[in-house]
Design an enzyme around this catalytic site. Structure first.
Site, short mmCIF file in Angstrom:
data_model
loop_
_atom_site.label_atom_id
_atom_site.label_comp_id
_atom_site.label_asym_id
_atom_site.label_seq_id
_atom_site.Cartn_x
_atom_site.Cartn_y
_atom_site.Cartn_z
N THR A 76 139.96 26.33 18.06
CA THR A 76 141.32 25.99 18.18
C THR A 76 141.72 24.79 17.26
O THR A 76 140.77 23.93 16.91
CB THR A 76 141.77 25.21 19.68
OG1 THR A 76 140.99 24.11 19.98
CG2 THR A 76 141.69 26.54 20.70
N ASP A 77 142.89 24.39 16.73
CA ASP A 77 143.32 23.29 16.29
C ASP A 77 143.30 22.28 17.29
O ASP A 77 143.41 22.70 18.60
CB ASP A 77 144.50 23.27 15.60
CG ASP A 77 144.89 22.26 14.73
OD1 ASP A 77 144.23 21.34 14.60
OD2 ASP A 77 145.56 22.32 13.70
N TRP A 78 143.06 21.03 17.38
CA TRP A 78 142.68 20.33 18.27
C TRP A 78 144.06 20.02 19.32
O TRP A 78 145.04 19.64 18.84
CB TRP A 78 142.41 18.91 17.73
CG TRP A 78 141.03 18.44 17.65
CD1 TRP A 78 140.20 17.41 18.18
CD2 TRP A 78 140.07 19.36 16.96
NE1 TRP A 78 138.99 17.31 17.99
CE2 TRP A 78 138.70 18.49 17.21
CE3 TRP A 78 140.02 20.55 16.34
CZ2 TRP A 78 137.64 19.20 16.60
CZ3 TRP A 78 138.90 20.97 15.99
CH2 TRP A 78 137.58 20.24 16.08
#
Length: 509
Positions: free
Chosen positions: A231-233
């Site tokens: 995931t993106d953060w």
């Protein structure tokens, strides 16, 4: 070199340990399983330098990071049209990652520039999917040649910062494949990146992290991607749905919340052990690859990489206009005007912000030439300052040539928000208009991460676009102005004459 059998490890993990491996231990590390001798790995923001945070952790560039080398931003590097240059950059960053004990560099960013107003355009290569894919593939090959992973981002159709965590992108499949997915496809097929990073946004109402068609069918089945998807953060929405859709690793730590969701889903029959095992095996493979290629005691020469950053800035600069004034004669008296001559804007804001170990400026780099200097404008303000303007006019009058260092201040473009117009600050435009009245031999040097309007373009003799040229931009700019380096770049994006000329004008953001 440390090695281990990932399939054997998988068979020895408990359900709880498997679930735990699917999210981070903290902001930058994966989890370890000490009883089986499985170590954690660390990742770091990139893509044009390392933003390794040893103490404070954040994903928008606020916390201090280790001193590193800031290379030119992607918007500059794309103008080189040079695969080899990007491969060299990747190789250098791979060496730096080895020295800093980082397993994966979070980059490159390959989202297409749908509008010149996207606040993060400086981190992306181009509006052209072919150019983007070719350059990024070379970069990935360079990094991974050093046994360091990359995380190509943000998959997919992440082309604005406004409501980036909730927006649903509505796009037909042909447009998606031909424009917004094409670079990712090229990179997967030519470079096989260790990881792909999911974007925050939805596509057709489905979050990228939960999009089975995007992750399993297109990325893995059609293109043959072998690595893991992260995931993106903070992009996770529904952990179980995401696992089924092919999302392997959630970052950063979920504090154990989503680990329990995974365990419950397996126990209740809503998630198969086979699906979980597949994700865990991909995470184990990432750890294995890093430790098998880890070089103990690795180091790199910061000064050597600084020189490399200078060469890259020179190779990427674009001479937008030149009416027989450049290169400058070293015997001429030249006025350097503009705050950016002394304090250049050389990188963008947000997660790619590098704590540069040194920074060159044009004024210092030109100390052996006949140069006078006037600040001209305050980059923290919009309105012009009469005293600064008067000083600049006097400096320009006394010289044979005036070089104005202009561009976009930090506040104008960054991760987290989009621009609302294409203008330079009004005090800079006013300064240029006033200088050309007293000095017909005027050159403008631009420090910006994305296109701007130039209402004074017909009144100046030359325009040199150095973009966000990295920490060696001062030396590079002087070399370019005085003919010691050739501005070899070509624009990798369109500079519209009016914002209304951009095709996305009516529907961006």
């Amino acid at each position: 070199m440390k090695t281990f059998d990932t399939k054997k490890l998988l068979s020895e993990l408990t359900l709880e340990e498997k679930a735990g491996l699917c999210s981070g231990a903290d902001f930058w590390h994966t989890k370890a399983v000490e009883r089986l001798g499985l170590p954690q790995v660390m990742v770091s923001d990139g893509p044009h330098g390392l933003r390794k945070q040893s103490t404070r952790s954040d994903h928008i560039g606020l916390g201090e990071s280790v001193e590193a080398v800031c290379f030119p931003a992607a918007s500059a590097l794309a103008c080189s049209f040079d695969r080899d240059l990007l491969n060299i950059l990747g190789s250098a960053l791979g060496d730096e990652c080895q020295a800093e004990e980082l397993a994966t560099l979070l980059g490159p960013g390959v989202n297409i520039k749908r509008s010149p107003l996207c606040g993060r355009n400086f981190e992306y290569f181009s509006e052209d999917p072919y150019l983007t894919g070719e350059l990024a593939a070379s970069y990935v090959n360079g990094v991974q040649s050093k046994n360091i992973g990359t995380s190509v981002k943000h998959y997919a159709a992440n082309n604005q910062e406004t409501r980036r965590m909730s927006i649903s992108v509505e796009v037909d499949e042909r447009t998606l494949r031909e424009i917004y997915l094409a670079a990712f496809e090229t990179i997967v097929k030519k470079s096989q990146p260790w990881t792909i990073m999911c974007s925050y946004n939805c596509i057709g109402g489905i979050y990228s992290c939960e999009n089975d068609w995007l992750l399993n069918k297109v990325l893995r089945d059609e293109w043959g991607f072998q690595g893991l998807v992260v995931t993106d953060w903070g992009a996770m929405n529904d952990r179980v749905k995401a696992l089924k859709a092919g999302l392997d690793l959630e970052m950063p730590s979920s504090k154990g919340i989503t680990d329990k969701e995974i365990v419950n889903a397996v126990n209740e029959g809503r998630l198969s052990m086979e699906t979980l095992d597949q994700a865990v095996l991909r995470i184990l493979e990432l750890v294995r690859k890093y430790y098998e290629g880890k070089i103990d005691g690795a180091s790199y020469d910061k000064e050597e990489h600084h020189d490399l950053a200078r060469i890259m800035a020179e190779e990427s600069a674009v001479l937008l206009k030149n009416e027989a004034i450049l290169p400058l004669n070293p015997e001429m008296k030249v006025a350097f005007i503009g705050e950016f001559a002394e304090a250049p804007r050389y990188q963008g804001g947000g997660s790619s912000h590098i704590n540069s170990f040194k920074l060159s400026n044009a004024l210092e780099a030109a100390k052996d030439y006949k140069v006078c200097y006037a600040k001209g404008f305050d980059s923290q303000k919009e309105e012009h300052d009469d005293a600064l303007l008067k000083e600049a006019i006097e400096c320009a009058k006394e010289a044979q040539v005036a070089v104005i260092f202009a561009g976009l201040p930090d506040a104008y473009e960054s991760e987290g928000y989009d621009r609302t117009h294409l203008d330079l600050p009004s005090n800079q435009n006013h300064l240029i208009e006033e200088i050309v009245k007293v000095q017909p031999n005027t050159v403008v040097v631009l420090h910006n991460g994305s296109p701007i309007l130039m209402p004074w373009a017909d009144k100046v003799k030359a325009i040199l676009e150095v973009y966000l040229g990295g920490q060696a931009v001062g030396e590079a700019t002087v070399n370019l102005l005085y003919g010691h380096a050739n501005p070899s770049g070509k624009l990798a994006e369109t500079f519209p004459l009016r914002l209304q000329d951009n095709p996305s004008y009516l529907n961006f953001p």
